[in-house]
Design a protein around this motif. Structure first.
Motif, PDB file in Angstrom:
ATOM      1  N   CYS A 271       0.847  -1.185   0.000  1.00 41.31           N
ATOM      2  CA  CYS A 271       0.000   0.000   0.000  1.00 41.31           C
ATOM      3  C   CYS A 271       0.885   1.238   0.000  1.00 41.31           C
ATOM      4  O   CYS A 271       2.051   1.187   0.363  1.00 41.31           O
ATOM      5  N   GLY A 272       0.318   2.341  -0.450  1.00 39.20           N
ATOM      6  CA  GLY A 272       1.067   3.584  -0.506  1.00 39.20           C
ATOM      7  C   GLY A 272       1.222   4.102  -1.924  1.00 39.20           C
ATOM      8  O   GLY A 272       0.928   3.409  -2.894  1.00 39.20           O
ATOM      9  N   ARG A 273       1.684   5.343  -2.010  1.00 32.12           N
ATOM     10  CA  ARG A 273       1.992   5.932  -3.310  1.00 32.12           C
ATOM     11  C   ARG A 273       3.320   5.412  -3.839  1.00 32.12           C
ATOM     12  O   ARG A 273       4.153   4.927  -3.081  1.00 32.12           O
ATOM     13  N   ASP A 274       3.537   5.569  -5.130  1.00 32.25           N
ATOM     14  CA  ASP A 274       4.834   5.263  -5.724  1.00 32.25           C
ATOM     15  C   ASP A 274       5.707   6.507  -5.615  1.00 32.25           C
ATOM     16  O   ASP A 274       6.091   7.124  -6.610  1.00 32.25           O
ATOM     17  N   ALA A 275       5.964   6.914  -4.379  1.00 32.64           N
ATOM     18  CA  ALA A 275       6.726   8.143  -4.118  1.00 32.64           C
ATOM     19  C   ALA A 275       7.148   8.141  -2.659  1.00 32.64           C
ATOM     20  O   ALA A 275       6.620   7.385  -1.835  1.00 32.64           O
ATOM     21  N   ASP A 286      -2.071   9.372   1.093  1.00 33.46           N
ATOM     22  CA  ASP A 286      -1.177   8.662   2.016  1.00 33.46           C
ATOM     23  C   ASP A 286      -1.945   8.136   3.223  1.00 33.46           C
ATOM     24  O   ASP A 286      -1.717   7.010   3.676  1.00 33.46           O
ATOM     25  N   TYR A 287      -2.879   8.937   3.741  1.00 32.64           N
ATOM     26  CA  TYR A 287      -3.699   8.508   4.871  1.00 32.64           C
ATOM     27  C   TYR A 287      -4.646   7.384   4.447  1.00 32.64           C
ATOM     28  O   TYR A 287      -4.832   6.399   5.176  1.00 32.64           O
ATOM     29  N   VAL A 288      -5.215   7.525   3.264  1.00 31.39           N
ATOM     30  CA  VAL A 288      -6.141   6.505   2.765  1.00 31.39           C
ATOM     31  C   VAL A 288      -5.428   5.172   2.577  1.00 31.39           C
ATOM     32  O   VAL A 288      -5.928   4.105   2.995  1.00 31.39           O
ATOM     33  N   ALA A 290      -2.544   4.186   3.935  1.00 31.87           N
ATOM     34  CA  ALA A 290      -2.078   3.653   5.219  1.00 31.87           C
ATOM     35  C   ALA A 290      -3.213   2.956   5.947  1.00 31.87           C
ATOM     36  O   ALA A 290      -3.047   1.855   6.497  1.00 31.87           O
ATOM     37  N   GLU A 291      -4.395   3.575   5.953  1.00 35.25           N
ATOM     38  CA  GLU A 291      -5.549   2.985   6.627  1.00 35.25           C
ATOM     39  C   GLU A 291      -6.005   1.710   5.927  1.00 35.25           C
ATOM     40  O   GLU A 291      -6.411   0.736   6.583  1.00 35.25           O
ATOM     41  N   ARG A 292      -5.948   1.719   4.595  1.00 37.35           N
ATOM     42  CA  ARG A 292      -6.309   0.506   3.855  1.00 37.35           C
ATOM     43  C   ARG A 292      -5.400  -0.650   4.255  1.00 37.35           C
ATOM     44  O   ARG A 292      -5.862  -1.779   4.505  1.00 37.35           O
ATOM     45  N   GLY A 293      -4.110  -0.398   4.337  1.00 37.03           N
ATOM     46  CA  GLY A 293      -3.172  -1.441   4.751  1.00 37.03           C
ATOM     47  C   GLY A 293      -3.434  -1.914   6.164  1.00 37.03           C
ATOM     48  O   GLY A 293      -3.385  -3.116   6.453  1.00 37.03           O
ATOM     49  N   TRP A 294      -3.743  -0.948   7.079  1.00 40.24           N
ATOM     50  CA  TRP A 294      -3.975  -1.343   8.467  1.00 40.24           C
ATOM     51  C   TRP A 294      -5.246  -2.171   8.608  1.00 40.24           C
ATOM     52  O   TRP A 294      -5.304  -3.112   9.395  1.00 40.24           O
ATOM     53  N   GLU A 295      -6.300  -1.836   7.863  1.00 41.11           N
ATOM     54  CA  GLU A 295      -7.528  -2.619   7.946  1.00 41.11           C
ATOM     55  C   GLU A 295      -7.273  -4.066   7.522  1.00 41.11           C
ATOM     56  O   GLU A 295      -7.801  -5.004   8.139  1.00 41.11           O
ATOM     57  N   GLU A 321       2.517   9.867  11.337  1.00 45.92           N
ATOM     58  CA  GLU A 321       1.153  10.143  11.787  1.00 45.92           C
ATOM     59  C   GLU A 321       0.109   9.832  10.722  1.00 45.92           C
ATOM     60  O   GLU A 321      -0.965  10.450  10.670  1.00 45.92           O
ATOM     61  N   LEU A 322       0.414   8.827   9.899  1.00 44.94           N
ATOM     62  CA  LEU A 322      -0.557   8.354   8.924  1.00 44.94           C
ATOM     63  C   LEU A 322      -1.531   7.364   9.556  1.00 44.94           C
ATOM     64  O   LEU A 322      -2.600   7.097   8.994  1.00 44.94           O
ATOM     65  N   LEU A 323      -1.145   6.810  10.704  1.00 44.77           N
ATOM     66  CA  LEU A 323      -2.000   5.894  11.453  1.00 44.77           C
ATOM     67  C   LEU A 323      -1.950   6.266  12.933  1.00 44.77           C
ATOM     68  O   LEU A 323      -0.903   6.693  13.437  1.00 44.77           O
TER      69      LEU A 323
END
Length: 382
Positions: A271-275, A286-288, A290-295, A321-323
């Motif tokens: 998960c994450g951007r290519d950056a 980035d927040y979206v 990160a949260e997708r990965g955590w779920e 602070e993305l999660l």
């Protein structure tokens, strides 16, 4: 890690850098993760060979790991050898048990020499792109091989060849020769005052500015996959990686090949951007992500379906602070007893869940070729 300075929290994405001369890597120290890091490089190198049909052949010489003992990674390495015999060779030497300097036998010296003779021939041949000399450091520290002979041979290796050396007690001559030196340092762990044990078992944390965190986690995954192949077909593995969107990571091809052969043993998500995500410049995506990965990770932890879960680069994701950290602490506290969780990545300060770890290693960078201007290499660094 960033390509240049090590001070920032950010993940450089996989991309094609210019070809560089092969480097000598040394992983030593009292902390856990040295041999795992070597296995992670093996996984990446094989992945490059699968992906590009490139001459990315690996030799894995495992000193002090004779056939008298079974290791978790054996079956996974054997599976890769069966599927891609043109990409990997392996030799195990020595006893299958620990021994000290007062217990050295003629057999120990013969086995060390047998492994070194094979390694020396490989180093001279140029046939391999990567040569892993696992546990060579303690062999030298025990005096089973002359350090000067090993150093002389390494100095004459082919220019493009990468050499990975692991184990405690690296001699000064080996460290001086190395282009990269990461020390795996064991961090003091908090204990439960009632029983003297960490609050949770089966949680491993790998932090620090040194190379080897994600690489060690990949090696740990390879060990877990091997356990599932050889012993426990219910030992399913999840590799969850944050801050690593996009494509181009060479381990993907090797993991995909293992999934095709053993679909019930391994799952892999990015998960994450290519950056690179920089502090103060986080974007909504980035927040979206990160949260997708955590779920996905939270559900996997709670399900009990997985026996080994790799949470790669979770630390910088929280540090940026993305999660929120509290749901992570609660999920770890409630994890099934027989689920092992490996968490990696740099951060500026200790995070609350570090107190739960039963293993906590810090990768300390003493020397890194990136700081000398050398580019990172596909199949080794990513």
């Amino acid at each position: 890690m960033t390509r240049r300075g090590m001070a920032e929290i950010g993940i450089v994405t996989a991309q094609q850098f210019d070809r560089r001369r092969g480097q000598i890597h040394v992983y030593d120290g009292e902390g856990k993760g040295k041999s795992q890091a070597a296995l992670g490089v093996v996984l990446r190198s094989i992945g490059l060979g699968i992906e590009k049909a490139a001459p990315s052949r690996v030799l894995l010489v495992r000193f002090l790991k004779g056939p008298g003992r079974t290791y978790a990674e054996d079956a996974a390495i054997a599976a890769l050898q069966r599927g891609f015999p043109h990409l990997i060779d392996q030799l195990r030497t020595g006893r299958g048990e620990f021994f000290g300097p007062d217990e050295i036998t003629k057999f120990d010296r013969q086995e060390a020499r047998r492994g070194w003779d094979v390694a020396k021939g490989a180093l001279a041949s140029g046939f391999y792109s990567v040569v892993v000399l696992d546990e060579l450091n303690p062999v030298l520290d025990l005096g089973l091989l002359p350090v000067e002979e090993v150093v002389s041979t390494l100095k004459q290796k082919p220019e493009a060849m990468e050499v990975i050396i692991t184990g405690r007690g690296a001699p000064k001559e080996i460290i001086d020769l190395a282009d990269l030196h990461s020390e795996m340092r064991s961090v003091r762990r908090a204990t439960d005052p009632q029983n003297g044990q960490p609050p949770c078992s089966g949680i491993e944390i790998y932090i620090g500015n040194g190379k080897g965190k994600s690489t060690s986690a990949l090696g740990r995954a390879l060990q877990a996959i091997g356990r599932g192949i050889s012993k426990d077909l219910s030992h399913r593995v999840l590799i969850m990686q944050w801050l690593k969107g996009g494509t181009g990571y060479t381990e993907d091809a090797a993991i995909r090949a293992l999934r095709e052969s053993y679909p019930d043993l391994v799952d892999h998500q990015r998960c994450g951007r290519d950056a690179i995500v920089w502090r103060g410049k986080q974007q909504e995506i980035d927040y979206v992500e990160a949260e997708r990965g955590w779920e996905l990770a939270r559900a996997a932890i709670a399900s009990g379906l997985y026996k080994t879960i790799i949470l790669d680069e979770l630390n910088p994701t929280v540090d940026l602070e993305l999660l929120d950290v509290e749901p992570i602490v609660q999920a770890l506290l409630r994890k099934p007893r027989d689920t092992e969780i490996i968490i990696t990545g740099r951060c500026h300060a200790p995070l609350p869940y570090f107190e739960l770890a039963s293993v906590h290693s810090e990768m300390v960078s003493h020397k890194h070729y990136a700081e000398q201007g050398a580019d990172l290499r596909r199949g080794v660094d990513y």
